[in-house]
Scaffold this motif. Sequence first.
Motif, PDB file in Angstrom:
ATOM      1  N   LYS A 255       0.835  -1.203   0.000  1.00 28.20           N
ATOM      2  CA  LYS A 255       0.000   0.000   0.000  1.00 28.20           C
ATOM      3  C   LYS A 255       0.871   1.255   0.000  1.00 28.20           C
ATOM      4  O   LYS A 255       0.592   2.221  -0.726  1.00 28.20           O
ATOM      5  N   GLU A 256       1.924   1.237   0.807  1.00 33.27           N
ATOM      6  CA  GLU A 256       2.826   2.391   0.855  1.00 33.27           C
ATOM      7  C   GLU A 256       3.512   2.597  -0.500  1.00 33.27           C
ATOM      8  O   GLU A 256       3.643   3.724  -0.981  1.00 33.27           O
ATOM      9  N   TYR A 257       3.935   1.497  -1.114  1.00 35.75           N
ATOM     10  CA  TYR A 257       4.567   1.580  -2.428  1.00 35.75           C
ATOM     11  C   TYR A 257       3.612   2.183  -3.457  1.00 35.75           C
ATOM     12  O   TYR A 257       3.992   3.033  -4.268  1.00 35.75           O
ATOM     13  N   THR A 258       2.360   1.770  -3.416  1.00 37.63           N
ATOM     14  CA  THR A 258       1.356   2.298  -4.343  1.00 37.63           C
ATOM     15  C   THR A 258       1.164   3.800  -4.153  1.00 37.63           C
ATOM     16  O   THR A 258       1.145   4.572  -5.117  1.00 37.63           O
ATOM     17  N   VAL A 259       1.027   4.214  -2.896  1.00 39.30           N
ATOM     18  CA  VAL A 259       0.847   5.639  -2.605  1.00 39.30           C
ATOM     19  C   VAL A 259       2.077   6.437  -3.020  1.00 39.30           C
ATOM     20  O   VAL A 259       1.964   7.552  -3.554  1.00 39.30           O
ATOM     21  N   ASN A 260       3.255   5.885  -2.797  1.00 34.11           N
ATOM     22  CA  ASN A 260       4.480   6.598  -3.168  1.00 34.11           C
ATOM     23  C   ASN A 260       4.581   6.822  -4.670  1.00 34.11           C
ATOM     24  O   ASN A 260       5.092   7.855  -5.121  1.00 34.11           O
ATOM     25  N   ILE A 261       4.095   5.865  -5.460  1.00 36.22           N
ATOM     26  CA  ILE A 261       4.081   6.064  -6.918  1.00 36.22           C
ATOM     27  C   ILE A 261       3.179   7.244  -7.272  1.00 36.22           C
ATOM     28  O   ILE A 261       3.546   8.116  -8.064  1.00 36.22           O
ATOM     29  N   GLY A 262       1.987   7.282  -6.669  1.00 34.15           N
ATOM     30  CA  GLY A 262       1.075   8.384  -6.956  1.00 34.15           C
ATOM     31  C   GLY A 262       1.634   9.721  -6.530  1.00 34.15           C
ATOM     32  O   GLY A 262       1.556  10.714  -7.270  1.00 34.15           O
ATOM     33  N   ARG A 263       2.230   9.789  -5.347  1.00 29.48           N
ATOM     34  CA  ARG A 263       2.786  11.049  -4.862  1.00 29.48           C
ATOM     35  C   ARG A 263       3.970  11.498  -5.711  1.00 29.48           C
ATOM     36  O   ARG A 263       4.190  12.695  -5.925  1.00 29.48           O
ATOM     37  N   ALA A 264       4.723  10.531  -6.227  1.00 26.45           N
ATOM     38  CA  ALA A 264       5.857  10.877  -7.079  1.00 26.45           C
ATOM     39  C   ALA A 264       5.393  11.517  -8.387  1.00 26.45           C
ATOM     40  O   ALA A 264       6.076  12.405  -8.919  1.00 26.45           O
ATOM     41  N   THR A 265       4.249  11.087  -8.912  1.00 26.85           N
ATOM     42  CA  THR A 265       3.763  11.725 -10.144  1.00 26.85           C
ATOM     43  C   THR A 265       3.374  13.174  -9.889  1.00 26.85           C
ATOM     44  O   THR A 265       3.528  14.023 -10.766  1.00 26.85           O
ATOM     45  N   ARG A 266       2.878  13.470  -8.694  1.00 30.53           N
ATOM     46  CA  ARG A 266       2.483  14.848  -8.380  1.00 30.53           C
ATOM     47  C   ARG A 266       3.685  15.763  -8.224  1.00 30.53           C
ATOM     48  O   ARG A 266       3.547  16.984  -8.315  1.00 30.53           O
ATOM     49  N   GLU A 267       4.850  15.185  -7.961  1.00 31.43           N
ATOM     50  CA  GLU A 267       6.066  15.976  -7.786  1.00 31.43           C
ATOM     51  C   GLU A 267       6.957  15.969  -9.026  1.00 31.43           C
ATOM     52  O   GLU A 267       8.012  16.597  -9.038  1.00 31.43           O
ATOM     53  N   HIS A 268       6.540  15.227 -10.051  1.00 32.13           N
ATOM     54  CA  HIS A 268       7.390  15.092 -11.240  1.00 32.13           C
ATOM     55  C   HIS A 268       7.502  16.429 -11.967  1.00 32.13           C
ATOM     56  O   HIS A 268       6.497  17.111 -12.205  1.00 32.13           O
ATOM     57  N   PRO A 269       8.718  16.835 -12.341  1.00 28.52           N
ATOM     58  CA  PRO A 269       8.904  18.155 -12.966  1.00 28.52           C
ATOM     59  C   PRO A 269       8.274  18.299 -14.346  1.00 28.52           C
ATOM     60  O   PRO A 269       8.116  19.415 -14.833  1.00 28.52           O
ATOM     61  N   HIS A 270       7.896  17.204 -14.972  1.00 29.65           N
ATOM     62  CA  HIS A 270       7.326  17.278 -16.319  1.00 29.65           C
ATOM     63  C   HIS A 270       5.799  17.178 -16.321  1.00 29.65           C
ATOM     64  O   HIS A 270       5.200  17.098 -17.396  1.00 29.65           O
ATOM     65  N   LEU A 271       5.173  17.186 -15.146  1.00 34.31           N
ATOM     66  CA  LEU A 271       3.725  17.019 -15.074  1.00 34.31           C
ATOM     67  C   LEU A 271       3.061  18.234 -14.439  1.00 34.31           C
ATOM     68  O   LEU A 271       3.535  18.762 -13.436  1.00 34.31           O
ATOM     69  N   ARG A 272       1.962  18.668 -15.066  1.00 35.21           N
ATOM     70  CA  ARG A 272       1.111  19.695 -14.463  1.00 35.21           C
ATOM     71  C   ARG A 272       0.068  19.075 -13.547  1.00 35.21           C
ATOM     72  O   ARG A 272      -0.404  19.711 -12.612  1.00 35.21           O
ATOM     73  N   LEU A 273      -0.343  17.850 -13.848  1.00 34.43           N
ATOM     74  CA  LEU A 273      -1.335  17.151 -13.033  1.00 34.43           C
ATOM     75  C   LEU A 273      -0.899  15.709 -12.866  1.00 34.43           C
ATOM     76  O   LEU A 273      -0.691  14.997 -13.840  1.00 34.43           O
ATOM     77  N   GLY A 274      -0.737  15.297 -11.592  1.00 31.54           N
ATOM     78  CA  GLY A 274      -0.344  13.931 -11.302  1.00 31.54           C
ATOM     79  C   GLY A 274      -1.543  13.043 -11.021  1.00 31.54           C
ATOM     80  O   GLY A 274      -2.688  13.398 -11.300  1.00 31.54           O
ATOM     81  N   ALA A 275      -1.290  11.883 -10.453  1.00 35.07           N
ATOM     82  CA  ALA A 275      -2.338  10.899 -10.190  1.00 35.07           C
ATOM     83  C   ALA A 275      -3.188  11.335  -9.007  1.00 35.07           C
ATOM     84  O   ALA A 275      -2.682  11.827  -8.003  1.00 35.07           O
ATOM     85  N   SER A 276      -4.488  11.134  -9.118  1.00 34.25           N
ATOM     86  CA  SER A 276      -5.441  11.506  -8.067  1.00 34.25           C
ATOM     87  C   SER A 276      -5.541  10.393  -7.026  1.00 34.25           C
ATOM     88  O   SER A 276      -5.122   9.263  -7.266  1.00 34.25           O
ATOM     89  N   PRO A 277      -6.129  10.688  -5.858  1.00 34.86           N
ATOM     90  CA  PRO A 277      -6.402   9.610  -4.895  1.00 34.86           C
ATOM     91  C   PRO A 277      -7.279   8.506  -5.485  1.00 34.86           C
ATOM     92  O   PRO A 277      -7.103   7.331  -5.164  1.00 34.86           O
ATOM     93  N   ARG A 278      -8.226   8.865  -6.355  1.00 33.82           N
ATOM     94  CA  ARG A 278      -9.032   7.835  -7.025  1.00 33.82           C
ATOM     95  C   ARG A 278      -8.140   6.918  -7.859  1.00 33.82           C
ATOM     96  O   ARG A 278      -8.369   5.697  -7.914  1.00 33.82           O
ATOM     97  N   ALA A 279      -7.132   7.489  -8.480  1.00 33.58           N
ATOM     98  CA  ALA A 279      -6.212   6.675  -9.277  1.00 33.58           C
ATOM     99  C   ALA A 279      -5.470   5.669  -8.412  1.00 33.58           C
ATOM    100  O   ALA A 279      -5.213   4.531  -8.834  1.00 33.58           O
ATOM    101  N   MET A 280      -5.137   6.048  -7.167  1.00 32.52           N
ATOM    102  CA  MET A 280      -4.453   5.120  -6.270  1.00 32.52           C
ATOM    103  C   MET A 280      -5.364   3.955  -5.891  1.00 32.52           C
ATOM    104  O   MET A 280      -4.934   2.802  -5.833  1.00 32.52           O
ATOM    105  N   LEU A 281      -6.624   4.248  -5.638  1.00 33.74           N
ATOM    106  CA  LEU A 281      -7.583   3.184  -5.334  1.00 33.74           C
ATOM    107  C   LEU A 281      -7.691   2.216  -6.511  1.00 33.74           C
ATOM    108  O   LEU A 281      -7.674   0.989  -6.347  1.00 33.74           O
TER     109      LEU A 281
END
Length: 351
Positions: A255-281
């Motif tokens: 579960k932690e690994y899954t959440v970390n992937i989503g949070r990493a997309t929100r911090e990625h320098p090439h993205l304006r919009l990362g993965a939502s909490p719904r995407a993690m579910l």
Amino acid sequence: MDTQQDMAEAGTIRSNSTELGPGAELGQGEGLALPEFHDACGRIRAAIETVIDGKSEAARLALTVLLAQGHLLLEDVPGVGKTMLAKTLAKTVDCSVHRIQFTPDLLPSDVTGVSIYNQDKHRFEFRPGPVFANIVIGDEINRASAKTQSALLECMEEHQVTVDGTSYPLDTPFMVIATQNPIEMEGTYPLPEAQRDRFMARISMGYPDLRAEMDMLETHQSVSPLVAVRPVVTVGEVRSMVATVRDVYVSPAVKEYTVNIGRATREHPHLRLGASPRAMLQLLRAAKATAALNGRDFVLPDDVASVAEAVLAHRLILDRKAVTAGEDASSVVASVVAKVPVGGESRRISP
């Protein structure tokens, strides 16, 4: 990918909680034993592969979305079998199936239904639209206007339709399989972010290889292979298969690994919009279905990583730096998965 000790012990542990959201009641009930589960999955995949040549991975992912109680978006150029895959999957299950051809003049009431005045009874009566089915095939969904596309928002998320202030529940299971052409094609409208986020996964079919295309020319000339497809599972079996997936164990580390992937997309320098909490579910639900298809009753990080691109890429919005660097959403997801450690804290992803 290495696993943590608590992941290895997962086969002897069960979790009573679910990471499902709206529609979780679809999985209520007794699940199938793994041998029965695999037998049913094998029948579905075999039926699909009698029609779709050389696309076993697409068939597997479509089955994964069905078992994970999600919705599927098939995106590619015309003529590569998107609608054929959707129809074939629908025909393998003995359930109600409706098809909607999306066009620019389609109205929301053409999708959800409309209240009509009954002169004999002197009252309005609701006439259900084609969305009232177990499997709804939305063909060329991005040819309709945004207003019509929005008619699917409530039913995909909440499994109900509200018309004139009255809510009508949808049957279970409920799955939307939508096809769309690339946005560069004539007469297409982009799906809004909220609509894309409701699709669990996106598949790009691609062209078949030489042998598969030769076989298609040989076997598809006289009659459509869809004619020979018969239901191989019942609605009750699908509900039990969903329950099997629901009971797959997920360790805290996964579960932690899954959440970390989503949070990493929100911090990625090439993205304006990362993965939502719904995407993690939905990523975790797809990983649970993948684990069950692989013969396990517990999830490994590899299960999460294997479906990350299909589940996350269509939700991400790139910024201008990504275009300059030649990046696309799929490559960004791949870089995130490669750099997020298993069992550790996520860190900022460098370009």
